[in-house]
Design a protein around this motif. Sequence first.
Motif, mmCIF file in Angstrom:
data_model
loop_
_atom_site.group_PDB
_atom_site.id
_atom_site.type_symbol
_atom_site.label_atom_id
_atom_site.label_comp_id
_atom_site.label_asym_id
_atom_site.label_seq_id
_atom_site.Cartn_x
_atom_site.Cartn_y
_atom_site.Cartn_z
ATOM 1 N N VAL A 1 1.014 -1.412 0.034
ATOM 2 C CA VAL A 1 -0.253 0.037 -0.270
ATOM 3 C C VAL A 1 0.844 1.517 -0.102
ATOM 4 O O VAL A 1 2.228 1.553 0.728
ATOM 5 C CB VAL A 1 -0.587 0.351 1.097
ATOM 6 N N ILE A 2 0.776 2.021 -1.191
ATOM 7 C CA ILE A 2 1.055 3.110 -1.166
ATOM 8 C C ILE A 2 0.305 4.289 -0.879
ATOM 9 O O ILE A 2 -0.216 5.023 -1.666
ATOM 10 C CB ILE A 2 2.021 3.351 -2.273
ATOM 11 N N TRP B 1 3.513 1.761 2.645
ATOM 12 C CA TRP B 1 4.571 2.802 2.781
ATOM 13 C C TRP B 1 4.306 4.712 2.240
ATOM 14 O O TRP B 1 4.046 4.112 1.408
ATOM 15 C CB TRP B 1 5.976 2.662 1.260
ATOM 16 N N TRP B 2 5.491 5.218 3.274
ATOM 17 C CA TRP B 2 4.756 6.098 2.860
ATOM 18 C C TRP B 2 5.986 7.410 2.501
ATOM 19 O O TRP B 2 7.117 7.684 2.654
ATOM 20 C CB TRP B 2 4.745 7.152 3.834
ATOM 21 N N PRO B 3 6.618 7.560 0.864
ATOM 22 C CA PRO B 3 6.411 8.134 0.221
ATOM 23 C C PRO B 3 7.760 9.403 0.918
ATOM 24 O O PRO B 3 8.702 9.778 0.906
ATOM 25 C CB PRO B 3 6.795 8.359 -1.129
ATOM 26 N N VAL B 4 6.409 10.530 1.190
ATOM 27 C CA VAL B 4 6.481 11.986 1.580
ATOM 28 C C VAL B 4 5.125 12.111 2.423
ATOM 29 O O VAL B 4 4.768 10.950 2.889
ATOM 30 C CB VAL B 4 5.950 13.010 0.868
ATOM 31 N N ASN B 5 5.388 12.733 3.659
ATOM 32 C CA ASN B 5 4.775 12.790 4.481
ATOM 33 C C ASN B 5 3.551 12.185 5.458
ATOM 34 O O ASN B 5 2.244 11.668 4.823
ATOM 35 C CB ASN B 5 3.460 13.624 3.697
ATOM 36 N N ALA B 6 4.549 10.610 6.433
ATOM 37 C CA ALA B 6 4.486 10.821 6.885
ATOM 38 C C ALA B 6 3.955 10.786 8.398
ATOM 39 O O ALA B 6 4.114 11.745 8.092
ATOM 40 C CB ALA B 6 5.785 9.322 6.834
ATOM 41 N N PRO B 7 2.685 9.311 8.214
ATOM 42 C CA PRO B 7 2.414 10.483 10.138
ATOM 43 C C PRO B 7 3.248 10.507 11.173
ATOM 44 O O PRO B 7 4.306 9.726 11.024
ATOM 45 C CB PRO B 7 1.465 8.882 10.147
ATOM 46 N N VAL B 8 2.897 10.683 11.982
ATOM 47 C CA VAL B 8 4.247 10.797 12.945
ATOM 48 C C VAL B 8 4.056 9.574 13.865
ATOM 49 O O VAL B 8 5.147 8.989 13.760
ATOM 50 C CB VAL B 8 3.413 12.152 14.481
ATOM 51 N N LEU C 1 -3.360 -2.230 9.837
ATOM 52 C CA LEU C 1 -3.483 -2.716 8.493
ATOM 53 C C LEU C 1 -2.263 -3.852 8.123
ATOM 54 O O LEU C 1 -1.874 -4.963 7.762
ATOM 55 C CB LEU C 1 -4.193 -2.527 6.988
ATOM 56 N N ALA C 2 -0.439 -3.170 8.526
ATOM 57 C CA ALA C 2 0.333 -3.596 7.977
ATOM 58 C C ALA C 2 1.008 -4.185 8.963
ATOM 59 O O ALA C 2 1.604 -4.452 10.276
ATOM 60 C CB ALA C 2 1.365 -3.085 7.387
ATOM 61 N N GLN C 3 2.139 -5.149 8.033
ATOM 62 C CA GLN C 3 3.156 -6.427 9.375
ATOM 63 C C GLN C 3 3.808 -5.264 9.385
ATOM 64 O O GLN C 3 4.896 -5.254 9.738
ATOM 65 C CB GLN C 3 3.590 -7.189 8.696
ATOM 66 N N ARG C 4 4.495 -4.781 8.293
ATOM 67 C CA ARG C 4 5.901 -3.063 8.032
ATOM 68 C C ARG C 4 5.142 -2.278 7.803
ATOM 69 O O ARG C 4 3.829 -2.181 6.416
ATOM 70 C CB ARG C 4 7.093 -3.610 6.839
ATOM 71 N N ARG C 5 5.580 -1.254 8.290
ATOM 72 C CA ARG C 5 5.968 0.169 7.516
ATOM 73 C C ARG C 5 6.782 0.941 7.555
ATOM 74 O O ARG C 5 7.588 0.738 8.186
ATOM 75 C CB ARG C 5 5.099 0.599 9.002
ATOM 76 N N VAL C 6 6.891 1.112 6.433
ATOM 77 C CA VAL C 6 7.681 1.517 5.457
ATOM 78 C C VAL C 6 7.426 3.633 5.428
ATOM 79 O O VAL C 6 7.123 3.951 4.706
ATOM 80 C CB VAL C 6 8.072 1.557 4.106
ATOM 81 N N THR C 7 9.026 4.174 6.377
ATOM 82 C CA THR C 7 8.678 5.931 6.250
ATOM 83 C C THR C 7 9.971 6.072 5.383
ATOM 84 O O THR C 7 10.730 5.487 5.195
ATOM 85 C CB THR C 7 8.578 6.756 7.576
ATOM 86 N N ASP C 8 10.430 7.343 5.101
ATOM 87 C CA ASP C 8 11.461 7.788 4.640
ATOM 88 C C ASP C 8 12.025 9.527 4.986
ATOM 89 O O ASP C 8 11.028 10.339 4.516
ATOM 90 C CB ASP C 8 11.611 8.431 2.499
ATOM 91 N N THR C 9 12.314 9.763 6.374
ATOM 92 C CA THR C 9 12.720 10.611 6.804
ATOM 93 C C THR C 9 13.775 11.429 5.919
ATOM 94 O O THR C 9 13.611 12.567 6.464
ATOM 95 C CB THR C 9 13.924 10.467 7.906
ATOM 96 N N GLU D 1 19.301 3.431 -6.342
ATOM 97 C CA GLU D 1 17.539 3.868 -6.582
ATOM 98 C C GLU D 1 17.113 3.213 -5.212
ATOM 99 O O GLU D 1 16.951 2.326 -4.803
ATOM 100 C CB GLU D 1 16.907 3.042 -7.897
ATOM 101 N N THR D 2 15.403 4.229 -5.327
ATOM 102 C CA THR D 2 14.348 4.024 -4.405
ATOM 103 C C THR D 2 14.148 2.768 -4.772
ATOM 104 O O THR D 2 13.808 2.287 -3.403
ATOM 105 C CB THR D 2 13.399 5.331 -4.398
ATOM 106 N N SER D 3 13.816 2.128 -6.448
ATOM 107 C CA SER D 3 12.878 0.662 -6.863
ATOM 108 C C SER D 3 14.286 -0.026 -5.426
ATOM 109 O O SER D 3 13.207 -1.431 -4.419
ATOM 110 C CB SER D 3 13.539 0.458 -7.451
ATOM 111 N N GLU D 4 15.345 -0.691 -5.441
ATOM 112 C CA GLU D 4 16.360 -1.711 -4.748
ATOM 113 C C GLU D 4 16.030 -1.007 -3.558
ATOM 114 O O GLU D 4 15.932 -2.641 -3.174
ATOM 115 C CB GLU D 4 17.893 -0.338 -4.966
ATOM 116 N N LEU D 5 15.633 -0.010 -3.210
ATOM 117 C CA LEU D 5 15.930 0.204 -1.623
ATOM 118 C C LEU D 5 14.391 -1.245 -1.271
ATOM 119 O O LEU D 5 14.352 -1.156 -0.464
ATOM 120 C CB LEU D 5 15.834 1.452 -0.554
ATOM 121 N N ILE D 6 13.198 -0.326 -1.193
ATOM 122 C CA ILE D 6 12.527 -0.883 -1.833
ATOM 123 C C ILE D 6 12.277 -2.111 -1.778
ATOM 124 O O ILE D 6 11.507 -3.516 -0.552
ATOM 125 C CB ILE D 6 10.987 -0.379 -2.438
ATOM 126 N N ALA D 7 12.468 -3.404 -2.574
ATOM 127 C CA ALA D 7 13.379 -4.359 -2.746
ATOM 128 C C ALA D 7 13.987 -4.817 -1.834
ATOM 129 O O ALA D 7 13.517 -5.530 -0.783
ATOM 130 C CB ALA D 7 13.587 -4.299 -3.864
#
Length: 345
Positions: free
Chosen positions: A36-37, A126-133, A143-151, A277-283
């Motif tokens: 979920v993006i 995954w929140w590429p921008v504007n992640a919640p606090v 809903l997720a087992q993993r939550r990915v943000t980008d500081t 690249e971002t795709s490698e990080l997400i993978a």
Amino acid sequence: MKIDLTDTTSSKINKALVQGRRAIGTPAVGMVLTLVIVTDEENAYDALKAANDASREHPSRKLVVVKRISRSARDRAQARLDAEVRVGTDAGTGETVVLRLYGEVMDHAQSVVLPLLLPDAPVVVWWPVNAPVNPAKDALGRLAQRRVTDTYAAEHPVQELTARADAYTPGDTDLSWTRITPWRSMVAAALDQVDCSVTSVEVEGEEHNPSGELLAMWLANRLRVPVRRSVSAGPGLTAVRMETTCGPITLDRADGALATLSIQGQPDRAVALKRRETSELIAEELRRLDPDDTYASALKFGVHRLGEAKSSLPPLPTREAGSSEHAPAHPVTPASMPVKKAASK
């Protein structure tokens, strides 16, 4: 194949997915997770492109949640859900649904997403921008087992690390941490080649780069020595310098692609250390769905404690009776400096 749906529902979207699979003759089996993006319209294209590239390694159903802010009061009051269903070559490996939420539907995004999740499959948000606090308490984050943000995308990246530490819940991770995996691997490999103790460390990189702070916190937390954070013109991280009882160890990367590893008494070696690249990080993040305890430990160390003397740092936990865990001892080796490892999907 693309199917556009206007003012639709989750039920109609599911029917469109089935219709699309039948039209191209592709079954739903083979997808290993739901990604979920959550993003805005401006960043949706880049985020989806990165997710599609990562799906070559992790076939998945990608749900892109875009909250559309209407300007007029009339439009804000009108609740509407538009969707774009993509299957086949238009969706990478797997399926893609772009969800555009209007009006009151924006406050109930989880109700839209929940019926579209793959059954009996992990969920990653995954929140590429504007992640919640606090990602774990977000309606979609629950809903997720993993939550990915980008500081790195935050307005004040380094200060954001403190907020991430305060709100950390097992399952949280950040792409700023993922970016330093190769650096941690090289530092651990370098220390594996010497039989000595580290006395101090310097981490050099761009100012306000959260990856530099995380690398410094990881080193300070694992080595229990003062770690100084210095500023360079970049790009990204540029060097790690360690003073040891056997002489200096330096990993220097000036161009963002090729680094030089220097160890006292050994010839200098060139090592590939390109910016990914971002795709490698997400993978990489999708390879493991269990909590990242090493990230949690480094994050909670705290930016404000960098540079503290070894004697002022709290002692490492000692081994308890019947416990298989043990505290690392000097000289420090890769065994006491764990690097992210792959886990089954």
